[in-house]
Design a protein around this motif. Structure first.
Motif, PDB file in Angstrom:
ATOM      1  N   ARG A  22      33.013  23.444   9.177  1.00  0.00           N
ATOM      2  CA  ARG A  22      33.135  23.677  10.702  1.00  0.00           C
ATOM      3  C   ARG A  22      32.561  24.838  10.900  1.00  0.00           C
ATOM      4  NH1 ARG A  22      39.142  24.492  12.141  1.00  0.00           N
ATOM      5  NH2 ARG A  22      38.688  26.784  11.649  1.00  0.00           N
ATOM      6  N   GLY A  23      31.824  24.601  12.194  1.00  0.00           N
ATOM      7  CA  GLY A  23      31.030  25.953  12.595  1.00  0.00           C
ATOM      8  C   GLY A  23      29.911  26.326  11.782  1.00  0.00           C
ATOM      9  N   LEU A  24      29.469  25.278  10.845  1.00  0.00           N
ATOM     10  CA  LEU A  24      28.105  25.536  10.230  1.00  0.00           C
ATOM     11  C   LEU A  24      27.050  24.362  10.316  1.00  0.00           C
ATOM     12  CD1 LEU A  24      30.170  26.667   6.920  1.00  0.00           C
ATOM     13  CD2 LEU A  24      28.381  28.321   8.437  1.00  0.00           C
ATOM     14  N   ASP A  25      25.899  24.539  10.035  1.00  0.00           N
ATOM     15  CA  ASP A  25      24.645  23.643  10.082  1.00  0.00           C
ATOM     16  C   ASP A  25      24.499  22.943   8.506  1.00  0.00           C
ATOM     17  OD1 ASP A  25      24.260  23.691  12.855  1.00  0.00           O
ATOM     18  OD2 ASP A  25      22.906  25.313  12.375  1.00  0.00           O
ATOM     19  N   VAL A  26      24.601  21.786   8.473  1.00  0.00           N
ATOM     20  CA  VAL A  26      24.327  21.567   7.053  1.00  0.00           C
ATOM     21  C   VAL A  26      22.803  21.150   6.671  1.00  0.00           C
ATOM     22  CG1 VAL A  26      24.662  19.505   5.200  1.00  0.00           C
ATOM     23  CG2 VAL A  26      26.455  20.042   6.982  1.00  0.00           C
ATOM     24  N   LEU A  27      22.340  21.856   5.951  1.00  0.00           N
ATOM     25  CA  LEU A  27      20.747  21.962   5.608  1.00  0.00           C
ATOM     26  C   LEU A  27      20.399  20.796   4.643  1.00  0.00           C
ATOM     27  CD1 LEU A  27      19.978  25.614   5.611  1.00  0.00           C
ATOM     28  CD2 LEU A  27      20.100  24.249   7.512  1.00  0.00           C
ATOM     29  N   SER A  28      21.340  20.889   3.590  1.00  0.00           N
ATOM     30  CA  SER A  28      21.040  19.923   2.539  1.00  0.00           C
ATOM     31  C   SER A  28      22.497  19.525   1.853  1.00  0.00           C
ATOM     32  CB  SER A  28      20.131  20.147   1.730  1.00  0.00           C
ATOM     33  OG  SER A  28      20.430  21.203   0.827  1.00  0.00           O
ATOM     34  N   SER A  29      22.451  18.292   1.356  1.00  0.00           N
ATOM     35  CA  SER A  29      23.830  18.047   0.681  1.00  0.00           C
ATOM     36  C   SER A  29      23.524  16.961  -0.435  1.00  0.00           C
ATOM     37  CB  SER A  29      25.085  17.764   1.351  1.00  0.00           C
ATOM     38  OG  SER A  29      26.242  17.571   0.793  1.00  0.00           O
ATOM     39  N   THR A  30      23.861  17.232  -1.660  1.00  0.00           N
ATOM     40  CA  THR A  30      23.504  16.284  -2.774  1.00  0.00           C
ATOM     41  C   THR A  30      24.420  16.526  -3.862  1.00  0.00           C
ATOM     42  OG1 THR A  30      21.303  15.211  -4.320  1.00  0.00           O
ATOM     43  CG2 THR A  30      21.872  17.712  -3.994  1.00  0.00           C
ATOM     44  N   THR A  31      24.311  15.712  -5.005  1.00  0.00           N
ATOM     45  CA  THR A  31      24.784  15.719  -6.125  1.00  0.00           C
ATOM     46  C   THR A  31      24.110  16.000  -7.315  1.00  0.00           C
ATOM     47  OG1 THR A  31      24.922  13.540  -6.651  1.00  0.00           O
ATOM     48  CG2 THR A  31      26.923  14.361  -5.334  1.00  0.00           C
ATOM     49  N   VAL A  32      24.778  16.700  -8.309  1.00  0.00           N
ATOM     50  CA  VAL A  32      23.995  17.000  -9.681  1.00  0.00           C
ATOM     51  C   VAL A  32      24.727  16.825 -10.899  1.00  0.00           C
ATOM     52  CG1 VAL A  32      22.228  18.549  -8.476  1.00  0.00           C
ATOM     53  CG2 VAL A  32      24.125  19.460  -9.703  1.00  0.00           C
ATOM     54  N   ARG A  33      24.228  16.821 -11.758  1.00  0.00           N
ATOM     55  CA  ARG A  33      25.241  16.358 -13.221  1.00  0.00           C
ATOM     56  C   ARG A  33      25.198  18.085 -13.826  1.00  0.00           C
ATOM     57  NH1 ARG A  33      25.539  11.471 -17.267  1.00  0.00           N
ATOM     58  NH2 ARG A  33      27.343  12.220 -18.491  1.00  0.00           N
ATOM     59  N   ALA A  34      26.234  18.410 -14.348  1.00  0.00           N
ATOM     60  CA  ALA A  34      26.223  19.750 -14.931  1.00  0.00           C
ATOM     61  C   ALA A  34      27.259  19.616 -15.966  1.00  0.00           C
ATOM     62  CB  ALA A  34      26.826  20.941 -13.693  1.00  0.00           C
ATOM     63  N   GLY A  35      26.955  20.129 -17.276  1.00  0.00           N
ATOM     64  CA  GLY A  35      28.157  20.205 -18.180  1.00  0.00           C
ATOM     65  C   GLY A  35      28.136  18.669 -18.897  1.00  0.00           C
TER      66      GLY A  35
END
Length: 317
Positions: free
Chosen positions: A291-304
Motif C-alpha cells: 500500500r502506498g508504493l509503486d511496484v517497479l518489478s516483481s519476480t521469483t528466483v531460486r535460492a538455496g
C-alpha cells in the motif's frame, strides 16, 4: 424389367454424425465440470482453497477443450464460452501485471522473501544468494533455531539491522524500529511488524508464516490471514509491505480480506509467479502485498535448496 439398385450409404458415413454427437456431449459434460471447478474457487473454506490451487490449470484444460471442439464439434463452442468467461473473471485478480514508470533518480526499496524450509540446512545459502540480488530487506520464514543462527551469520556484515521471532526473521540495510511480534489470533508467534527507516520514507514491513493447511486443519491459517488483514487495516503507516508464506494460492477466498485492504503485487515478468514446489512450481503460496508504493518489478528466483522459490520485488518510494 430393369431393377435399379440404389447405393446404400456406407456404415462409416452413417455413423459419423452419431460419433460427432457423442463427442459434443462429452465436451459439454467436461466443460460443465470445469465450470463447477472455477465456481468452487469462490467458495470459502476447504472447497475454495483446493479449487484455487487448480484454477490456473483449468485454463489449460479449457483451451484443450476449445481446440477439440473446433476440430470435432463446433456446435458446442458457444456453450464453452460460459466456463471460459467465468474462468477469466476468476483468474483476473491473479493475472500478471506491469511495472510502474518511475524517475531515474527515484529511491527504490527491494524486498525479497523466501520460506527456507526448516531443517533443510540451506538457510545460509538462501541468505547469501538473496543478498546477492542487491536486496535492501530480506525476509525469511520457516526458520528453526539452527537456520536462524546460520542466516544471522551470513547476513551480519551487509544487513546490520534485524529482528526475528518464532519462525520468521527480517534483515535490513536500513535502520528498523517499532519491532513487534504478532500472534494474529493464534497462541504462538509466526509474524512480525517493523518499520524500515529508508533515507526518504518510513515503510511498515510485515513478515508472516501462515499456519499449514491439511484436510480438517484450516482454521489456524484462516485465522492468521484474517488477523493480518485486520492489522494492516488499523495500521496508520502510509507505506506498507506484507510478505511471506501465506499457504494460500493467489485466488484463495481466504485472501479476500487482505486483498480488500492492500494491493496484491502482480508478477511483472509475464508469469503467474508460482513459488511452490521449487523444482516444478505449480502454485503461488508466497505473496507480496503493498500500500502506498509503486511496484517497479516483481519476480521469483531460486535460492538455496528450499522447496519454495523466493519473491523479489522492487518498490519506488
Amino acid at each position: 424389367m430393369t431393377v435399379v439398385a440404389h447405393p446404400q450409404p456406407s456404415r462409416s458415413r452413417a455413423s459419423r454424425p452419431s460419433r460427432r454427437g457423442a463427442t459434443a456431449r462429452v465436451i459439454a459434460v467436461i466443460g460443465l465440470v470445469l465450470l463447477l471447478l472455477v465456481v468452487a474457487s469462490w467458495v470459502p473454506g476447504i472447497v475454495g482453497t483446493a479449487a484455487s490451487v487448480v484454477l490456473p490449470w483449468v485454463g489449460l484444460a479449457l483451451l484443450a477443450l476449445v481446440v477439440l471442439a473446433l476440430v470435432r464439434a463446433r456446435r458446442v463452442l458457444l456453450l464453452l464460452l460460459v466456463p471460459v468467461v467465468v474462468w477469466a473473471l476468476a483468474m483476473g485478480p491473479s493475472a500478471p501485471g506491469f511495472a510502474a514508470a518511475t524517475a531515474s533518480d527515484a529511491t527504490t526499496l527491494q524486498v525479497v522473501s523466501q520460506n527456507v524450509r526448516a531443517h533443510s540446512g540451506g538457510a545460509a545459502a538462501s541468505a547469501q544468494e538473496l543478498a546477492a540480488t542487491g536486496a535492501d530487506v530480506i525476509a525469511l520464514t520457516e526458520l528453526d533455531a539452527e537456520s536462524l543462527a546460520a542466516a544471522r551469520e551470513a547476513l551480519a556484515g551487509d544487513y546490520p539491522h534485524s529482528y526475528a521471532v518464532g519462525t520468521v526473521g527480517m534483515w535490513s540495510r536500513y535502520p528498523i524500529g517499532d519491532a513487534e511480534a504478532l500472534t494474529l489470533g493464534l497462541d504462538w508467534k509466526r509474524a512480525m511488524r517493523v518499520t524500515v527507516q529508508t533515507p526518504d520514507a518510513e515503510v511498515a514491513v510485515y513478515v508472516m508464516h501462515a499456519a499449514s493447511v491439511r484436510p480438517g486443519h484450516q482454521q489456524g491459517r484462516d485465522t492468521m490471514l484474517s488477523g493480518i488483514a485486520d492489522a494492516v487495516a488499523a495500521d496508520p503507516a502510509s507505506s506498507v509491505v506484507v510478505v511471506g508464506d501465506f499457504n494460500a494460492a493467489s485466488a484463495d477466498p481466504a485472501l479476500s480480506d487482505l486483498r480488500a485492504r492492500l494491493d496484491w503485487v502482480r508478477p511483472t515478468d509475464g508469469s503467474l509467479g508460482f513459488t511452490w514446489p521449487a523444482g516444478l512450481p505449480l502454485t503461488r503460496i508466497d505473496h507480496v502485498f503493498a500500500r502506498g508504493l509503486d511496484v517497479l518489478s516483481s519476480t521469483t528466483v531460486r535460492a538455496g535448496n528450499s522447496d519454495h522459490l523466493a519473491t523479489v520485488t522492487s518498490f519506488g518510494l
